[in-house]
Design a protein around this motif. Structure first.
Motif, PDB file in Angstrom:
ATOM      1  N   ALA A  34       0.744  -1.285   0.074  1.00  0.00           N
ATOM      2  CA  ALA A  34      -0.118   0.104  -0.157  1.00  0.00           C
ATOM      3  C   ALA A  34       0.841   1.435   0.018  1.00  0.00           C
ATOM      4  O   ALA A  34       0.417   2.174  -0.721  1.00  0.00           O
ATOM      5  N   LEU A  35       2.041   1.009   0.830  1.00  0.00           N
ATOM      6  CA  LEU A  35       2.859   2.392   0.817  1.00  0.00           C
ATOM      7  C   LEU A  35       3.497   2.619  -0.606  1.00  0.00           C
ATOM      8  O   LEU A  35       3.759   3.791  -0.949  1.00  0.00           O
ATOM      9  N   ALA A  36       3.899   1.611  -1.346  1.00  0.00           N
ATOM     10  CA  ALA A  36       4.369   1.593  -2.675  1.00  0.00           C
ATOM     11  C   ALA A  36       3.356   2.254  -3.565  1.00  0.00           C
ATOM     12  O   ALA A  36       3.808   3.094  -4.400  1.00  0.00           O
ATOM     13  N   VAL A  37       2.311   1.876  -3.329  1.00  0.00           N
ATOM     14  CA  VAL A  37       1.152   2.518  -4.325  1.00  0.00           C
ATOM     15  C   VAL A  37       1.064   3.843  -3.969  1.00  0.00           C
ATOM     16  O   VAL A  37       0.753   4.912  -4.769  1.00  0.00           O
ATOM     17  N   VAL A  38       1.067   4.300  -2.774  1.00  0.00           N
ATOM     18  CA  VAL A  38       0.681   5.841  -2.258  1.00  0.00           C
ATOM     19  C   VAL A  38       2.030   6.505  -2.708  1.00  0.00           C
ATOM     20  O   VAL A  38       1.929   7.745  -3.296  1.00  0.00           O
ATOM     21  N   LEU A  39       3.347   6.260  -2.659  1.00  0.00           N
ATOM     22  CA  LEU A  39       4.466   6.807  -3.167  1.00  0.00           C
ATOM     23  C   LEU A  39       4.318   6.901  -4.693  1.00  0.00           C
ATOM     24  O   LEU A  39       4.552   7.988  -5.274  1.00  0.00           O
TER      25      LEU A  39
ATOM     26  N   GLY B 245       1.715  14.416  -7.192  1.00  0.00           N
ATOM     27  CA  GLY B 245       2.233  15.528  -6.542  1.00  0.00           C
ATOM     28  C   GLY B 245       1.509  15.749  -5.276  1.00  0.00           C
ATOM     29  O   GLY B 245       1.771  16.526  -4.124  1.00  0.00           O
ATOM     30  N   SER B 246       0.627  14.685  -4.935  1.00  0.00           N
ATOM     31  CA  SER B 246      -0.248  14.947  -3.709  1.00  0.00           C
ATOM     32  C   SER B 246      -0.773  13.390  -3.448  1.00  0.00           C
ATOM     33  O   SER B 246      -0.950  12.860  -4.408  1.00  0.00           O
ATOM     34  N   ILE B 247      -0.948  13.132  -1.898  1.00  0.00           N
ATOM     35  CA  ILE B 247      -1.783  12.309  -1.530  1.00  0.00           C
ATOM     36  C   ILE B 247      -3.222  12.248  -0.970  1.00  0.00           C
ATOM     37  O   ILE B 247      -3.559  11.549  -0.402  1.00  0.00           O
ATOM     38  N   ASP B 248      -3.538  13.334  -1.328  1.00  0.00           N
ATOM     39  CA  ASP B 248      -5.145  13.930  -0.801  1.00  0.00           C
ATOM     40  C   ASP B 248      -6.045  13.266  -1.790  1.00  0.00           C
ATOM     41  O   ASP B 248      -5.961  13.338  -3.030  1.00  0.00           O
ATOM     42  N   LEU B 249      -6.687  12.261  -1.276  1.00  0.00           N
ATOM     43  CA  LEU B 249      -7.736  11.389  -1.707  1.00  0.00           C
ATOM     44  C   LEU B 249      -8.964  12.290  -2.293  1.00  0.00           C
ATOM     45  O   LEU B 249      -9.412  11.675  -3.450  1.00  0.00           O
ATOM     46  N   ASP B 250      -9.034  13.440  -1.789  1.00  0.00           N
ATOM     47  CA  ASP B 250     -10.327  14.276  -2.247  1.00  0.00           C
ATOM     48  C   ASP B 250      -9.820  15.515  -3.540  1.00  0.00           C
ATOM     49  O   ASP B 250     -10.903  15.956  -3.855  1.00  0.00           O
ATOM     50  N   ALA B 251      -8.634  15.332  -3.599  1.00  0.00           N
ATOM     51  CA  ALA B 251      -8.040  16.221  -4.628  1.00  0.00           C
ATOM     52  C   ALA B 251      -8.762  15.947  -5.996  1.00  0.00           C
ATOM     53  O   ALA B 251      -8.667  14.504  -6.327  1.00  0.00           O
ATOM     54  N   PRO B 252      -9.071  16.935  -6.664  1.00  0.00           N
ATOM     55  CA  PRO B 252      -9.459  16.509  -8.346  1.00  0.00           C
ATOM     56  C   PRO B 252      -8.405  16.089  -9.023  1.00  0.00           C
ATOM     57  O   PRO B 252      -7.213  16.571  -8.695  1.00  0.00           O
TER      58      PRO B 252
ATOM     59  N   THR C  62      -6.028  16.103 -12.241  1.00  0.00           N
ATOM     60  CA  THR C  62      -5.616  17.060 -13.147  1.00  0.00           C
ATOM     61  C   THR C  62      -5.179  16.670 -14.445  1.00  0.00           C
ATOM     62  O   THR C  62      -5.498  15.109 -14.559  1.00  0.00           O
ATOM     63  N   ALA C  63      -5.089  17.295 -15.282  1.00  0.00           N
ATOM     64  CA  ALA C  63      -4.754  16.804 -16.696  1.00  0.00           C
ATOM     65  C   ALA C  63      -3.719  15.952 -16.968  1.00  0.00           C
ATOM     66  O   ALA C  63      -3.501  14.806 -17.544  1.00  0.00           O
ATOM     67  N   GLN C  64      -2.724  16.085 -16.113  1.00  0.00           N
ATOM     68  CA  GLN C  64      -1.352  15.388 -15.923  1.00  0.00           C
ATOM     69  C   GLN C  64      -1.487  13.910 -15.245  1.00  0.00           C
ATOM     70  O   GLN C  64      -0.842  12.989 -15.513  1.00  0.00           O
ATOM     71  N   ASP C  65      -2.849  13.682 -14.780  1.00  0.00           N
ATOM     72  CA  ASP C  65      -2.974  12.616 -14.085  1.00  0.00           C
ATOM     73  C   ASP C  65      -3.477  11.474 -15.181  1.00  0.00           C
ATOM     74  O   ASP C  65      -3.520  10.380 -14.991  1.00  0.00           O
ATOM     75  N   ALA C  66      -4.224  11.957 -16.419  1.00  0.00           N
ATOM     76  CA  ALA C  66      -4.474  10.960 -17.346  1.00  0.00           C
ATOM     77  C   ALA C  66      -3.433  10.370 -17.959  1.00  0.00           C
ATOM     78  O   ALA C  66      -2.469  10.921 -18.236  1.00  0.00           O
ATOM     79  N   PRO C  67      -3.650   9.007 -18.248  1.00  0.00           N
ATOM     80  CA  PRO C  67      -2.488   8.338 -19.020  1.00  0.00           C
ATOM     81  C   PRO C  67      -2.440   8.850 -20.195  1.00  0.00           C
ATOM     82  O   PRO C  67      -3.127   9.454 -20.966  1.00  0.00           O
TER      83      PRO C  67
END
Length: 104
Positions: free
Chosen positions: A78-83, A90-97, A99-104
């Motif tokens: 789980a910590l490897a996935v979080v990392l 750039g954030s581990i906030d689960l409620d953060a929307p 962004t465009a850079q998150d898309a594959p």
């Protein structure tokens, strides 16, 4: 024979704190801590029930060793996935929307 109120109360407090932590946390690491608290509460309940039983069920004291081992492996994965998510977003906030850079 042990008095059962203390361990049962401890198990209830651990599970309650874990469920509350999972329900209200936005940080992924603290969410994992909540899951581990729930697991710890279940283990306290299992060991208490085994110790209070008349037949002394042997798995009540052996099974927690396996559960702790699996929980340690779960935390590592789980910590490897979080990392990896932190590096990508750039954030581990689960409620953060996302962004465009998150898309594959």
């Amino acid at each position: 024979m042990i008095h059962l109120l203390g361990p049962y109360l401890l198990a209830a407090v651990l599970v309650g704190l874990g469920v509350a932590g999972v329900a209200v946390r936005r940080n992924a690491v603290l969410l994992l801590v909540g899951v581990e608290l729930v697991l710890s509460g279940g283990l306290v309940l299992l060991v208490t029930t085994q110790a209070a039983g008349a037949d002394r069920w042997a798995a009540g004291s052996v099974l927690p060793l396996f559960v702790v081992t699996v929980a340690a492996a779960e935390v590592v994965v789980a910590l490897a996935v979080v990392l990896a998510a932190f590096r990508a977003r750039g954030s581990i906030d689960l409620d953060a929307p996302a962004t465009a850079q998150d898309a594959p």
